[in-house]
Design a protein around this motif. Structure first.
Motif, PDB file in Angstrom:
ATOM      1  N   ILE A  87       5.502   7.052  -7.723  1.00  0.00           N
ATOM      2  CA  ILE A  87       5.633   5.882  -6.853  1.00  0.00           C
ATOM      3  C   ILE A  87       5.162   4.622  -7.591  1.00  0.00           C
ATOM      4  CG2 ILE A  87       4.873   4.845  -4.667  1.00  0.00           C
ATOM      5  CD1 ILE A  87       6.883   7.151  -4.311  1.00  0.00           C
ATOM      6  N   ILE A  88       4.068   4.735  -8.353  1.00  0.00           N
ATOM      7  CA  ILE A  88       3.611   3.577  -9.124  1.00  0.00           C
ATOM      8  C   ILE A  88       4.693   3.184 -10.140  1.00  0.00           C
ATOM      9  CG2 ILE A  88       1.893   2.784 -10.810  1.00  0.00           C
ATOM     10  CD1 ILE A  88      -0.155   4.602  -9.312  1.00  0.00           C
ATOM     11  N   ASN A 102      -6.826   3.280  -7.064  1.00  0.00           N
ATOM     12  CA  ASN A 102      -6.756   4.313  -6.032  1.00  0.00           C
ATOM     13  C   ASN A 102      -7.512   3.871  -4.795  1.00  0.00           C
ATOM     14  OD1 ASN A 102      -9.427   4.567  -6.639  1.00  0.00           O
ATOM     15  ND2 ASN A 102      -9.369   6.742  -7.142  1.00  0.00           N
ATOM     16  N   THR A 134      -2.226   7.213 -14.685  1.00  0.00           N
ATOM     17  CA  THR A 134      -1.990   6.056 -13.811  1.00  0.00           C
ATOM     18  C   THR A 134      -3.108   5.032 -13.980  1.00  0.00           C
ATOM     19  OG1 THR A 134      -3.147   7.112 -11.969  1.00  0.00           O
ATOM     20  CG2 THR A 134      -0.768   7.412 -12.044  1.00  0.00           C
ATOM     21  N   PRO A 136      -2.445   2.193  -4.240  1.00  0.00           N
ATOM     22  CA  PRO A 136      -1.945   3.540  -3.945  1.00  0.00           C
ATOM     23  C   PRO A 136      -3.132   4.389  -3.514  1.00  0.00           C
ATOM     24  CG  PRO A 136      -2.365   3.337  -6.293  1.00  0.00           C
ATOM     25  CD  PRO A 136      -2.870   2.062  -5.651  1.00  0.00           C
ATOM     26  N   GLN A 137      -2.914   5.392  -2.683  1.00  0.00           N
ATOM     27  CA  GLN A 137      -4.078   6.220  -2.327  1.00  0.00           C
ATOM     28  C   GLN A 137      -4.548   6.974  -3.573  1.00  0.00           C
ATOM     29  OE1 GLN A 137      -4.274   9.414   0.943  1.00  0.00           O
ATOM     30  NE2 GLN A 137      -5.329   7.648   1.789  1.00  0.00           N
ATOM     31  N   ASN A 138      -3.641   7.646  -4.254  1.00  0.00           N
ATOM     32  CA  ASN A 138      -3.914   8.234  -5.575  1.00  0.00           C
ATOM     33  C   ASN A 138      -5.254   8.960  -5.640  1.00  0.00           C
ATOM     34  OD1 ASN A 138      -3.163   8.808  -8.191  1.00  0.00           O
ATOM     35  ND2 ASN A 138      -3.728   6.806  -9.045  1.00  0.00           N
ATOM     36  N   ASN A 144       0.846  -1.197   0.000  1.00  0.00           N
ATOM     37  CA  ASN A 144       0.000   0.000   0.000  1.00  0.00           C
ATOM     38  C   ASN A 144       0.881   1.248   0.000  1.00  0.00           C
ATOM     39  OD1 ASN A 144      -2.283  -1.518   0.154  1.00  0.00           O
ATOM     40  ND2 ASN A 144      -3.064  -0.565   2.033  1.00  0.00           N
ATOM     41  N   PHE A 145       0.475   2.224  -0.780  1.00  0.00           N
ATOM     42  CA  PHE A 145       1.235   3.466  -0.818  1.00  0.00           C
ATOM     43  C   PHE A 145       0.302   4.628  -0.520  1.00  0.00           C
ATOM     44  CE2 PHE A 145       2.883   0.639  -4.218  1.00  0.00           C
ATOM     45  CZ  PHE A 145       4.097   0.300  -3.635  1.00  0.00           C
ATOM     46  N   THR A 146       0.468   5.247   0.627  1.00  0.00           N
ATOM     47  CA  THR A 146      -0.382   6.394   0.933  1.00  0.00           C
ATOM     48  C   THR A 146       0.255   7.630   0.312  1.00  0.00           C
ATOM     49  OG1 THR A 146      -1.194   5.312   2.891  1.00  0.00           O
ATOM     50  CG2 THR A 146      -1.516   7.676   2.774  1.00  0.00           C
ATOM     51  N   TYR A 153       7.314   1.225  -8.415  1.00  0.00           N
ATOM     52  CA  TYR A 153       6.884  -0.144  -8.132  1.00  0.00           C
ATOM     53  C   TYR A 153       7.008  -0.999  -9.406  1.00  0.00           C
ATOM     54  CZ  TYR A 153       4.084  -3.668  -5.580  1.00  0.00           C
ATOM     55  OH  TYR A 153       3.641  -4.789  -4.923  1.00  0.00           O
ATOM     56  N   ALA A 207       1.749  10.214  -6.924  1.00  0.00           N
ATOM     57  CA  ALA A 207       1.393   8.797  -7.031  1.00  0.00           C
ATOM     58  C   ALA A 207       1.953   8.173  -8.304  1.00  0.00           C
ATOM     59  CB  ALA A 207      -0.125   8.635  -6.984  1.00  0.00           C
TER      60      ALA A 207
END
Lengths: 134, 340, 585
Positions: free
Chosen positions: C187-188, C251, C237, C209-211, C177-179, C191, C184
């Motif tokens: 970070i994606i 998201n 994304t 991801p929160q996204n 999980n990525f807050t 990954y 975003a």
């Protein structure tokens, strides 16, 4: 209507923390208490806050901090005010501040720390008393 | 419920705050010595109309005269603050010292104000060439424009050679403020038709430059055409039309052209002389009006005459016209001075 | 089922009589202006159509629940015997939400967690510097590096975190999980790059991801670009994940932050639904079919107050509004597109907790847990009672919270019935009421031009600030009561000792040196990497950013691969997109 002197307050959010609810509520509340409130929004550096406080000749700087960096950010603002010859401006802190940090902030020169649940009227009464006492 | 909170906060030792130990003389001297704190403090005390302010302004006045004052007005949401910020930055790049006066309305209920124009000016907070001062309208009867004039003069005395006064173009007070400027910019935006609304509201005659901000949005050309059409309609023969420029404060477009236009204006044209005469006349009259009014009012209030006459009007149905002429007669003894 | 007209008339008649003969008398007897309570009868929900309004759990319109039971409920019995300890915010196979210091600090923390048997995937909190798209050497970073989350400046940092994730914990086996919101896309891309370097097919990657950038403008403040370009990045994304990472959620949106920022219940619901609509439109504008990506949209939580009935109705209304919107407005046909997938349902929200008499917060959390259990979620007593005392929870508070949740599940059995309020005259009427008010607000936003327009013109931000202020005034005027804050206070106050031993998860010494160590790494990176390749990748990104129709993900991946820093990538986009400017209050 006769012009009169107004208490001027800068509400500032130092650092990157983006939680603005407290700052907004206090800004509205102090306006309704008859103060002139300068609100500068998010992401203010200590330097920006100090310059604004001096240019606007505020009586009070209220710092709203919820990211846990209150000690270092407040210290930077207080140092900056001192450097700018404005150490007489009252500095208040609001936000999430653990009880054990409150004495440390006061040692730095913070006038009061207002944490969650404080009525805005307590903030405005405090300011009015502090400013008129000078 | 709040009592216990107050108790908690009120018994603590209260730190000293702003001390009023600075004399007017030392503040004016500080301004001359380019001390920022002194300028800020002097502005506060003059704005508050503290006793002695007029003497202080008399001392400031000879130090002024080199600054050019530009007014920026337009409807809410037109992007005036962002534009002011961009113009200021551009002017500093060109070697100018800039003062900004950002006016926001006071709350008619509490007398307080939320001054938020700085939100859009963050990037110039730390530029030493720029000094920003937020001002509330404070409900002063015709006094706002005088206070703004005074603040501009203090900035001028400090050495700011360009002063930008930003205010919402609604309400007579705010319009009066921009009228004190040497040149007035009217900011419109595409889409809302607000710009045109403001023109109709009477800012038309006073604007020297028309700006279509957010010009990257659709509808910019339509607003431009509307404005040009209006200007053409109202222009007199042979009179040069004011420039209409497109900008985008967000994307920093058109700012340099706007600065060119602002600065290129030759000083001392016949139009300028006329404007200066009008401004001088207005200022003299407004200061005098204020003094005369205050003098009369305080005399009436202190003598109890006002209270007595109010009662007569309410209880005995006496007409207010007679009340005023009688009271004025008492002061002057010559009915003809006040009768009209 | 057609209403029996005669029967309805009879009830209506009886109700009128009751009003006059019983209520009015009682009101008069106590000298009140109106009754302090309400009663609901069949007249409150005339023409109620069960299938249309409620339906069955797991079936459209999902009012009664997105699923008949969730994963945790299926294995609740087994968990009780094994002493299973769930981690908050750790739903779906990820570990406890956290992150601090440098990537190395966080990696070492994760290794310690693994040794304790907590082997979920990383559930990353990023520091504010990263969240706002800066590097650790930015002037904005001073004092904030590694503070509220881990500091990520480049792919190298990101890869360090995943060092312990190999073998059984390989990234094709555990989710992450990525807050993260504004950056975003970066970070994606990191990954995806990690998977690529490890030779793992992207379609095996799971995580969330929160996204959810739109709520940042409204509530949380970690935005970078204006809303329009921000939504374009979301689109990119969304398309990228749908094409290459189909098991990876796109998201995790929600109104939780919006409510905490001061929104009323209706604003919370309307704004989060308006945001969801904007995301769906963005996906469609990227050329995707709604059923192609909507099943991978998730929600974290929305709602949050002590008003238990209203919060239950709110969850029911939210599920129905979302289902109908996705089906009717966007033409979805896949049921999975229409359901709200979220780990948490009703709760009290952290803003309901009080600093005064903090143990009361446990009582409050239990009320929230009951509401959660009754609205289709895990009956989580959230948050720990010491939430408002500062950042970090004590072991005692966490233990009490976990046990409260267990008591609600196992002893009170609140989660044994789906939507226990279904068909209640009161609950159905309240659900309708909240729904219709939210729909009206949504329409208002739609008429403004949608969520992006309502953010650009400051409407949403101003509306919630005003609501927050109204709420504050209500409390100060004692029009509403908060125990121990504006009511039942006084000199008889007993001071209750509160244990504040906070689990030493993060070494404070490490935090002190994090910034310095991070700066050293950043400097080293800039010396070691191929500067020319970085510039080339960044300039491609810039060129393509100017063309709104181009998907930027492959350019961002290329930047990441070549060790461009997070800020360098964000700066290029800042240059093209501009930065968001707050509107005046």
């Amino acid at each position: 209507m006769e012009p009169e002197s107004k208490i001027r307050v800068l509400i500032a959010k130092p650092g990157l923390d983006g939680h603005e609810r407290g700052a907004h509520v206090v800004a509205y509340g102090l306006r309704d208490a008859g103060f002139e409130v300068i609100y500068t929004g998010l992401r203010q550096t200590p330097r920006q806050i100090v310059n604004t406080a001096i240019q606007e000749d505020v009586d009070v700087v209220g710092l709203s901090i919820l990211c846990g960096a209150h000690l270092s950010l407040t210290q930077m603002v207080i140092n900056g005010l001192k450097e700018g010859g404005a150490e007489d401006i009252l500095v208040l802190v609001g936000g999430i501040v653990p009880e054990e940090d409150i004495p440390r902030l006061k040692e730095m020169g913070v006038g009061e720390v207002f944490t969650a649940g404080t009525p805005v009227s307590a903030v405005s009464n405090f300011i009015r008393a502090a400013v008129s006492a000078s | 419920m709040t009592e216990n909170f107050f108790l908690r906060f009120m018994d603590i030792h209260i730190k000293k705050t702003k001390t009023a130990d600075h004399s007017w003389e030392s503040l004016v001297a500080g301004v001359q010595a380019r001390n920022i704190r002194a300028m800020a403090r002097l502005i506060t005390r003059v704005e508050n109309r503290e006793p002695g302010w007029k003497e202080a302004m008399k001392a400031v006045y000879p130090l002024t005269g080199s600054a050019r004052i530009f007014g920026i007005t337009g409807s809410p949401g037109a992007g005036k603050s962002s534009l002011t910020c961009e113009i200021a930055e551009e002017l500093v790049k060109r070697g100018h010292q800039v003062g900004i006066i950002a006016v926001d309305p006071s709350s008619p209920f509490s007398g307080g104000a939320l001054l938020g124009d700085r939100l859009r000016m963050k990037k110039i907070f730390t530029m030493k060439e720029i000094f920003i001062r937020s001002m509330a309208t404070r409900g002063m009867l015709g006094g706002l424009s005088q206070a703004a004039r005074d603040v501009a003069r203090i900035m001028d005395a400090f050495g700011k050679d360009i002063i930008l006064i930003e205010t919402v173009g609604v309400g007579q007070d705010e319009i009066e403020v921009v009228k004190t400027a040497d040149r007035v910019m009217m900011v419109c935006i595409p889409g809302q038709g607000d710009g045109i609304q403001a023109l109709k509201a009477g800012v038309m005659e006073i604007a020297d430059i028309y700006i279509i901000n957010k010009a990257d949005l659709p509808g910019a050309d339509e607003v431009m055409a509307d404005i040009c059409a209006m200007l053409n309609l109202s222009s007199q023969n042979g009179q040069a039309l004011p420039p209409v420029l497109k900008t985008s404060a967000l994307k920093n477009q058109g700012i340099s052209e706007l600065a060119d236009s602002l600065l290129s204006h030759p000083a001392g044209s016949s139009k300028d002389t006329l404007r200066r005469e009008i401004q001088a006349r207005e200022e003299i009259l407004s200061l005098m009006e204020n003094d005369v009014f205050r003098a009369i009012r305080s005399r009436w209030e202190q003598s109890g005459a006002l209270t007595a006459e109010v009662r007569k009007m309410v209880e005995e149905n006496k007409d207010p016209y007679s009340i005023v002429s009688e009271l004025l007669q008492q002061i002057d003894g010559k009915a003809d001075l006040f009768s009209s | 089922m057609p209403e029996n007209k005669k029967e309805t008339d009879k009830i209506e008649q009886a109700e009128k009589q009751w009003q006059q003969q019983v209520i009015e008398k009682r009101v008069a007897r106590f000298n009140l202006s109106k009754s302090p309570t309400r009663f609901y009868s069949p007249t409150s929900i005339k023409n109620f159509d069960f299938l249309e309004k409620v339906g069955f759990p797991g079936l459209y319109p999902y009012t009664a629940g997105s699923n008949p039971f969730d994963f945790w409920r299926a294995y609740a019995g087994d968990a009780a015997k094994t002493g299973y300890r769930p981690d908050w915010g750790g739903a779906g196979g990820v570990g406890k939400y956290g992150g601090f210091g440098t990537a190395e600090d966080y990696r070492d923390y994760l290794i310690r967690m693994h040794a304790m048997g907590r082997t979920g995937g990383p559930n990353m909190a990023f520091d504010l510097v990263t969240q706002c798209g800066y590097d650790s050497d930015s002037p904005y970073a001073e004092g904030e590096v590694g503070r509220v989350g881990v500091a990520i400046d480049s792919f190298r940092d990101f890869a360090v975190i995943y060092e312990p994730y190999t073998g059984n914990l390989e990234i094709d086996k555990v989710p992450s999980n990525f807050t993260i919101n504004a950056p975003a896309a970066v970070i994606i891309a990191m990954y995806a790059t990690l998977a690529e370097k490890r030779g793992i097919p992207l379609d095996k990657l799971r995580g969330t991801p929160q996204n959810d950038i739109l709520k940042e403008f409204i509530a949380r403040g970690t935005y970078i670009y204006p809303p329009g370009p921000s939504l374009r990045l979301f689109r990119d994304t969304c398309v990228f994940c749908t094409r290459y990472m189909p098991k990876f959620n796109i998201n995790s949106m929600g109104g939780y932050h919006i409510r905490e920022a001061g929104a009323t219940r209706v604003q919370d619901l309307a704004f989060s639904m308006a945001n969801a609509a904007a995301y769906i439109r963005a996906g469609i504008s990227g050329g995707l079919a709604v059923d192609g990506f909507a099943p991978m949209l998730t929600f974290n939580a929305f709602g949050g107050s002590m008003e238990i009935y209203q919060e239950i109705a709110f969850q029911r209304a939210a599920r129905r509004i979302y289902a109908r919107m996705v089906k009717e407005k966007f033409g979805a046909q896949n049921p999975r597109s229409m359901m709200i997938r979220q780990p948490i349902t009703a709760h009290i929200g952290c803003s309901s907790t009080t600093l005064q008499r903090p143990l009361n917060n446990l009582t409050r959390a239990v009320v929230g847990g009951i509401a959660a259990g009754m609205s289709g979620g895990i009956p989580g007593a959230f948050p720990p009672y010491d939430e408002p005392l500062g950042l970090g929870h004590s072991q005692e508070a966490v233990q009490l919270q976990l046990d409260a949740t267990r008591i609600l599940i196992y002893e009170a059995k609140v989660a044994d019935v789906n939507d226990p309020w279904a068909g209640s005259y009161f609950m159905e009427s309240l659900t309708d009421e909240i729904e219709s008010e939210a729909l009206a607000e949504m329409e208002k936003i739609e008429n403004m031009g949608g969520a992006v327009a309502a953010i650009e013109n400051g409407y949403m931000q101003k509306a919630i600030s005003k609501s927050a202020y109204e709420r504050q005034k209500q409390i100060e005027r004692q029009e509403d009561f908060v125990v121990g804050v504006n009511a039942f206070t006084g000199s008889n106050e007993i001071s209750v000792n509160v244990n504040r031993v906070v689990e030493a998860t993060y070494d404070p010494q490490l935090l002190k040196t994090a910034e310095k160590r991070q700066l050293r790494k950043l400097e080293q990176l800039k010396q070691e990497r191929n500067g020319r390749a970085v510039s080339a990748a960044l300039s491609d990104l810039k060129k393509h950013a100017k063309d709104e129709s181009v998907n930027l993900m492959s350019d961002i991946c290329e930047c990441v691969r070549n060790d461009a820093t997070l800020q360098e990538i964000c700066d290029v986009l800042r240059e093209v997109f501009g930065e968001f400017q707050q509107t005046k209050l």
